[in-house]
Design a protein around this motif. Sequence first.
Motif, PDB file in Angstrom:
ATOM      1  N   ILE A  26       0.877  -1.179   0.000  1.00  0.00           N
ATOM      2  CA  ILE A  26       0.000   0.000   0.000  1.00  0.00           C
ATOM      3  C   ILE A  26       0.906   1.217   0.000  1.00  0.00           C
ATOM      4  CG2 ILE A  26      -1.718   1.314   1.301  1.00  0.00           C
ATOM      5  CD1 ILE A  26      -2.628  -1.422   2.492  1.00  0.00           C
ATOM      6  N   THR A  27       0.835   2.017  -1.058  1.00  0.00           N
ATOM      7  CA  THR A  27       1.663   3.227  -1.121  1.00  0.00           C
ATOM      8  C   THR A  27       0.760   4.452  -1.225  1.00  0.00           C
ATOM      9  OG1 THR A  27       1.879   3.066  -3.533  1.00  0.00           O
ATOM     10  CG2 THR A  27       3.613   2.064  -2.218  1.00  0.00           C
ATOM     11  N   LEU A  28       0.957   5.367  -0.304  1.00  0.00           N
ATOM     12  CA  LEU A  28       0.236   6.637  -0.264  1.00  0.00           C
ATOM     13  C   LEU A  28       1.154   7.683   0.362  1.00  0.00           C
ATOM     14  CD1 LEU A  28      -3.250   5.569   1.140  1.00  0.00           C
ATOM     15  CD2 LEU A  28      -2.848   6.589  -1.089  1.00  0.00           C
ATOM     16  N   PRO A  29       0.917   8.960   0.043  1.00  0.00           N
ATOM     17  CA  PRO A  29       1.701  10.008   0.705  1.00  0.00           C
ATOM     18  C   PRO A  29       1.359  10.088   2.194  1.00  0.00           C
ATOM     19  CG  PRO A  29       0.499  10.859  -1.209  1.00  0.00           C
ATOM     20  CD  PRO A  29      -0.012   9.485  -0.948  1.00  0.00           C
ATOM     21  N   PRO A  30       2.155  10.809   2.970  1.00  0.00           N
ATOM     22  CA  PRO A  30       1.842  10.989   4.396  1.00  0.00           C
ATOM     23  C   PRO A  30       0.485  11.671   4.568  1.00  0.00           C
ATOM     24  CG  PRO A  30       4.057  11.782   3.907  1.00  0.00           C
ATOM     25  CD  PRO A  30       3.395  11.486   2.592  1.00  0.00           C
ATOM     26  N   GLY A  31      -0.199  11.360   5.658  1.00  0.00           N
ATOM     27  CA  GLY A  31      -1.450  12.033   5.989  1.00  0.00           C
ATOM     28  C   GLY A  31      -2.701  11.388   5.436  1.00  0.00           C
ATOM     29  N   TYR A  32      -2.600  10.230   4.822  1.00  0.00           N
ATOM     30  CA  TYR A  32      -3.769   9.562   4.251  1.00  0.00           C
ATOM     31  C   TYR A  32      -4.251   8.400   5.131  1.00  0.00           C
ATOM     32  CZ  TYR A  32      -3.747  12.191  -0.089  1.00  0.00           C
ATOM     33  OH  TYR A  32      -3.846  13.206  -1.021  1.00  0.00           O
ATOM     34  N   THR A  33      -3.843   8.355   6.372  1.00  0.00           N
ATOM     35  CA  THR A  33      -4.246   7.383   7.399  1.00  0.00           C
ATOM     36  C   THR A  33      -3.902   5.929   7.050  1.00  0.00           C
ATOM     37  OG1 THR A  33      -6.548   7.194   6.605  1.00  0.00           O
ATOM     38  CG2 THR A  33      -6.105   8.855   8.290  1.00  0.00           C
ATOM     39  N   LYS A  34      -2.844   5.734   6.274  1.00  0.00           N
ATOM     40  CA  LYS A  34      -2.472   4.355   5.915  1.00  0.00           C
ATOM     41  C   LYS A  34      -1.998   3.571   7.132  1.00  0.00           C
ATOM     42  CE  LYS A  34       2.020   5.792   3.983  1.00  0.00           C
ATOM     43  NZ  LYS A  34       1.857   7.221   4.285  1.00  0.00           N
ATOM     44  N   THR A  35      -1.258   4.215   8.045  1.00  0.00           N
ATOM     45  CA  THR A  35      -0.802   3.518   9.248  1.00  0.00           C
ATOM     46  C   THR A  35      -1.975   3.191  10.163  1.00  0.00           C
ATOM     47  OG1 THR A  35       1.383   4.546   9.133  1.00  0.00           O
ATOM     48  CG2 THR A  35       0.701   3.690  11.283  1.00  0.00           C
ATOM     49  N   GLU A  36      -2.877   4.126  10.318  1.00  0.00           N
ATOM     50  CA  GLU A  36      -4.053   3.885  11.169  1.00  0.00           C
ATOM     51  C   GLU A  36      -4.865   2.697  10.657  1.00  0.00           C
ATOM     52  OE1 GLU A  36      -6.196   4.665  14.564  1.00  0.00           O
ATOM     53  OE2 GLU A  36      -4.418   5.745  13.906  1.00  0.00           O
ATOM     54  N   LEU A  37      -5.046   2.641   9.337  1.00  0.00           N
ATOM     55  CA  LEU A  37      -5.834   1.550   8.752  1.00  0.00           C
ATOM     56  C   LEU A  37      -5.075   0.234   8.705  1.00  0.00           C
ATOM     57  CD1 LEU A  37      -7.494   3.320   5.680  1.00  0.00           C
ATOM     58  CD2 LEU A  37      -8.684   2.273   7.592  1.00  0.00           C
ATOM     59  N   ALA A  38      -3.891   0.260   8.107  1.00  0.00           N
ATOM     60  CA  ALA A  38      -3.195  -0.976   7.742  1.00  0.00           C
ATOM     61  C   ALA A  38      -2.247  -1.496   8.820  1.00  0.00           C
ATOM     62  CB  ALA A  38      -2.437  -0.785   6.432  1.00  0.00           C
ATOM     63  N   VAL A  39      -2.031  -0.726   9.863  1.00  0.00           N
ATOM     64  CA  VAL A  39      -1.230  -1.217  10.985  1.00  0.00           C
ATOM     65  C   VAL A  39      -2.143  -1.361  12.206  1.00  0.00           C
ATOM     66  CG1 VAL A  39       0.749  -0.808  12.515  1.00  0.00           C
ATOM     67  CG2 VAL A  39       0.900  -0.180  10.101  1.00  0.00           C
ATOM     68  N   VAL A  40      -2.595  -0.241  12.752  1.00  0.00           N
ATOM     69  CA  VAL A  40      -3.339  -0.260  14.015  1.00  0.00           C
ATOM     70  C   VAL A  40      -4.656  -1.035  13.890  1.00  0.00           C
ATOM     71  CG1 VAL A  40      -4.414   1.167  15.798  1.00  0.00           C
ATOM     72  CG2 VAL A  40      -2.260   1.902  14.744  1.00  0.00           C
ATOM     73  N   ASN A  41      -5.525  -0.615  12.970  1.00  0.00           N
ATOM     74  CA  ASN A  41      -6.837  -1.263  12.875  1.00  0.00           C
ATOM     75  C   ASN A  41      -6.749  -2.672  12.296  1.00  0.00           C
ATOM     76  OD1 ASN A  41      -8.506   0.816  13.994  1.00  0.00           O
ATOM     77  ND2 ASN A  41      -8.110   1.995  12.150  1.00  0.00           N
ATOM     78  N   PHE A  42      -5.867  -2.887  11.328  1.00  0.00           N
ATOM     79  CA  PHE A  42      -5.713  -4.219  10.745  1.00  0.00           C
ATOM     80  C   PHE A  42      -5.257  -5.235  11.799  1.00  0.00           C
ATOM     81  CE2 PHE A  42      -2.748  -7.381   9.010  1.00  0.00           C
ATOM     82  CZ  PHE A  42      -3.614  -8.106   8.203  1.00  0.00           C
TER      83      PHE A  42
END
Length: 197
Positions: A26-42
């Motif tokens: 999953i590649t996105l710029p900073p600030g698009y909540t990728k860590t929140e979704l794909a790390v914490v919530n996943f």
Amino acid sequence: IDGPHHAVIGRVLDDVLAGKRSRVIITLPPGYTKTELAVVNFIAKGFALNPASRFIHATFSDDLARENSDKIKSLIELPEFADLATVTLKQDTKAKDRWKTDQGGGMLAKAAGGPITGFRAGYMDKTAFTGALVVDDPLKPDDAFSPTKRARVNQRATNTFRSRLAHDGVPILVIMQRLHSDDFVNHLLTGGTGEVW
């Protein structure tokens, strides 16, 4: 704030949990909540599905790894989470970077360049979801233009990361912003690990 990318990421992560995908980038710029979704919530959802799951989370710094691990732990400890799933944490573990569930699961969070020993992501049961290796921004933006530092991260994917899986079917998720034409994502997409991503 909900964006179209959230639905796409959610579908992909649900596929991972269902065993339909095992190598995801999953590649996105900073600030698009990728860590929140794909790390914490996943990871929290993975524990909800199977409290015995084992996860390894690697990122560019120990501080960030501990912070993400602590967020997951705090989420699991919420009363609202207990309404959805029975996951309890061992009370004898105070460390933010390594903790266990009473159901036999656990979490190890470390810097991508540090030692990841004595722990495996997932376990030998190939019939159910048992955990994952989640790599989030393995390279600091400041290090992106250093061929030596890029090569070190790329080499870890081929050696250390894969050796920490209980078996080859344990999912690996890579979440990051693109930093260089020869960054970690390029290494994976051009066959650096011999896998299809």
